[in-house]
Design a protein around this motif. Structure first.
Motif, PDB file in Angstrom:
ATOM      1  N   ALA A 211     164.981  63.937  -1.301  1.00 43.95           N
ATOM      2  CA  ALA A 211     166.055  64.667   0.086  1.00 43.95           C
ATOM      3  C   ALA A 211     165.717  65.700   0.029  1.00 43.95           C
ATOM      4  CB  ALA A 211     167.207  64.927  -0.490  1.00 43.95           C
ATOM      5  N   TRP A 212     166.038  66.694   0.774  1.00 44.05           N
ATOM      6  CA  TRP A 212     165.922  68.319   1.415  1.00 44.05           C
ATOM      7  C   TRP A 212     166.675  68.560   1.884  1.00 44.05           C
ATOM      8  CZ3 TRP A 212     164.724  70.800   5.334  1.00 44.05           C
ATOM      9  CH2 TRP A 212     164.677  70.141   6.578  1.00 44.05           C
ATOM     10  N   ASN A 213     167.847  69.830   1.849  1.00 45.05           N
ATOM     11  CA  ASN A 213     168.321  70.311   2.909  1.00 45.05           C
ATOM     12  C   ASN A 213     167.658  72.302   2.565  1.00 45.05           C
ATOM     13  OD1 ASN A 213     169.503  69.737   0.448  1.00 45.05           O
ATOM     14  ND2 ASN A 213     170.655  71.327   0.221  1.00 45.05           N
ATOM     15  N   CYS A 214     168.670  72.272   3.832  1.00 43.02           N
ATOM     16  CA  CYS A 214     169.299  73.814   3.125  1.00 43.02           C
ATOM     17  C   CYS A 214     170.808  73.907   2.558  1.00 43.02           C
ATOM     18  CB  CYS A 214     169.382  75.032   4.745  1.00 43.02           C
ATOM     19  SG  CYS A 214     170.404  76.223   4.839  1.00 43.02           S
ATOM     20  N   GLU A 215     169.840  74.897   1.660  1.00 39.60           N
ATOM     21  CA  GLU A 215     171.267  75.274   0.517  1.00 39.60           C
ATOM     22  C   GLU A 215     171.824  76.724   1.298  1.00 39.60           C
ATOM     23  OE1 GLU A 215     172.346  73.958  -2.200  1.00 39.60           O
ATOM     24  OE2 GLU A 215     171.307  72.596  -1.976  1.00 39.60           O
ATOM     25  N   PHE A 216     171.713  77.347   2.513  1.00 41.72           N
ATOM     26  CA  PHE A 216     172.553  78.150   2.818  1.00 41.72           C
ATOM     27  C   PHE A 216     174.004  77.679   3.345  1.00 41.72           C
ATOM     28  CE2 PHE A 216     173.341  82.025   5.664  1.00 41.72           C
ATOM     29  CZ  PHE A 216     173.585  82.919   5.400  1.00 41.72           C
ATOM     30  N   PRO A 217     175.093  78.248   3.281  1.00 43.92           N
ATOM     31  CA  PRO A 217     176.226  77.820   3.941  1.00 43.92           C
ATOM     32  C   PRO A 217     176.158  78.211   5.811  1.00 43.92           C
ATOM     33  CG  PRO A 217     176.574  79.354   2.662  1.00 43.92           C
ATOM     34  CD  PRO A 217     175.446  78.611   2.394  1.00 43.92           C
ATOM     35  N   CYS A 218     175.611  77.181   6.257  1.00 40.71           N
ATOM     36  CA  CYS A 218     175.253  77.610   7.496  1.00 40.71           C
ATOM     37  C   CYS A 218     176.125  76.706   9.533  1.00 40.71           C
ATOM     38  CB  CYS A 218     173.714  77.905   8.223  1.00 40.71           C
ATOM     39  SG  CYS A 218     172.475  76.145   8.170  1.00 40.71           S
ATOM     40  N   GLY A 219     177.334  75.671   8.154  1.00 43.65           N
ATOM     41  CA  GLY A 219     177.309  75.358   9.469  1.00 43.65           C
ATOM     42  C   GLY A 219     179.272  75.856  10.018  1.00 43.65           C
TER      43      GLY A 219
END
Length: 243
Positions: A211-219
Motif C-alpha cells: 500500500a502507498w499513500n500521502c501521509e499529509f492530511p490534505c483532504g
C-alpha cells in the motif's frame, strides 16, 4: 492506525506500521483512523520503464523508472475525467494513476513533479526521508535528507501489509509545497505553476503487493482533513505491485 484499503477491489485490513515498528509508530502519533473507499473504476496500471537489465547496486539485477505528479485538483487526470462515475471530484490527486507496478530485485528511480501548495505538516517525522537509497532525495537538483516541515505539499509513503510474508518495504518521501503566491498566480492565469521536481531511488526485493499513500492530511475537514481525497482510493492512495 488501522486502514481499510482495496487491492483489486478487495477490502484488506491493514496497519500502518508494518515495517519499522518504532519509526512508523512516530508517524501515526495523533493521526485519525482512515477508511479508504474503492474507486468506481480501478485506476489504470502504470508500469515502470526498464532502463537497464543490469545494476551495480547490491541486491538488484535491473533498473527501472517511474514518473508521477501531484495536482491541486484531479482535472489533470485523464482516466478520472473519462471513467470516474462520481466525478471527477475537484480533489487533490496523484497522477497519472495510483496503481503502480515495478520489477522485483531492481533499483527504481521515481520522479515526482509537485504542483500543489501546502502547509506545516502535523507530524514533523514525515518531513524526513526514509527508505530511499542513501536516505536522500533530490529537490530541484539539490540533495537533501529532509524538507522544511512548515511547507509540505504531500508525501509518498509505501508500507507493507502486516500479515504478509513478503519482503519488507517502507519508504517515506516528503514533497515540498509550491508557494501560495505561485499557486495563486498560476490559477489566475489558468496554468499549472512551476513544479518542484523530486527524484529518489529505492530497491525492491521479491514479488509482493504494497500500500502507498500521502501521509499529509490534505483532504477536507472531516477527521482532521483525512476526508474526501484522503479517504478515497485512487486520489491520494494507491497500490504498488512488485512483480
Amino acid at each position: 492506525m488501522n486502514f481499510v484499503t482495496h487491492v483489486g477491489g478487495v477490502r484488506v485490513n491493514t496497519l500502518v506500521g508494518a515495517v519499522g515498528t518504532a519509526a512508523l509508530g512516530a508517524v501515526v502519533v495523533g493521526a485519525a483512523a482512515l477508511v479508504l473507499h474503492s474507486a468506481p473504476t480501478e485506476p489504470p496500471l502504470l508500469e515502470a520503464t526498464v532502463t537497464s537489465q543490469t545494476s551495480s547496486t547490491p541486491g538488484a539485477t535491473s533498473e527501472a523508472s517511474l514518473e508521477l505528479a501531484t495536482y491541486g485538483d484531479s482535472s489533470q487526470i485523464t482516466w478520472r475525467r473519462t471513467n470516474d462515475g462520481n466525478g471527477p471530484h475537484d480533489w487533490v490527486s496523484y497522477g497519472p494513476t495510483t496503481n503502480l507496478q515495478v520489477p522485483a530485485h531492481s533499483v527504481i528511480t521515481v520522479t515526482i513533479k509537485q504542483y500543489d501548495s501546502g502547509e506545516p505538516i502535523p507530524n514533523t517525522f514525515l518531513a524526513h526521508v526514509q527508505g530511499t537509497l542513501g536516505g536522500t532525495i533530490t529537490v530541484d537538483g539539490k540533495t537533501v535528507s529532509e524538507i522544511d516541515s512548515e511547507s509540505v505539499g504531500h508525501t509518498f509513503t509505501v508500507h507493507n501489509y502486516p500479515t504478509s510474508a513478503q519482503d519488507p518495504l517502507y519508504i517515506n518521501v516528503p514533497l515540498p509545497a509550491i508557494s501560495d503566491d505561485a499557486a495563486q498566480a498560476a490559477d489566475d492565469a489558468g496554468t499549472l505553476p512551476q513544479p518542484h521536481v523530486i527524484t529518489f531511488k529505492f530497491v525492491t526485493g521479491g514479488p509482493g503487493t504494497y500500500a502507498w499513500n500521502c501521509e499529509f492530511p490534505c483532504g477536507d475537514g472531516t477527521y482532521a482533513k483525512f476526508g474526501d481525497a484522503m479517504s478515497s482510493y485512487g486520489y491520494m492512495s494507491g497500490t504498488l505491485h512488485v512483480v
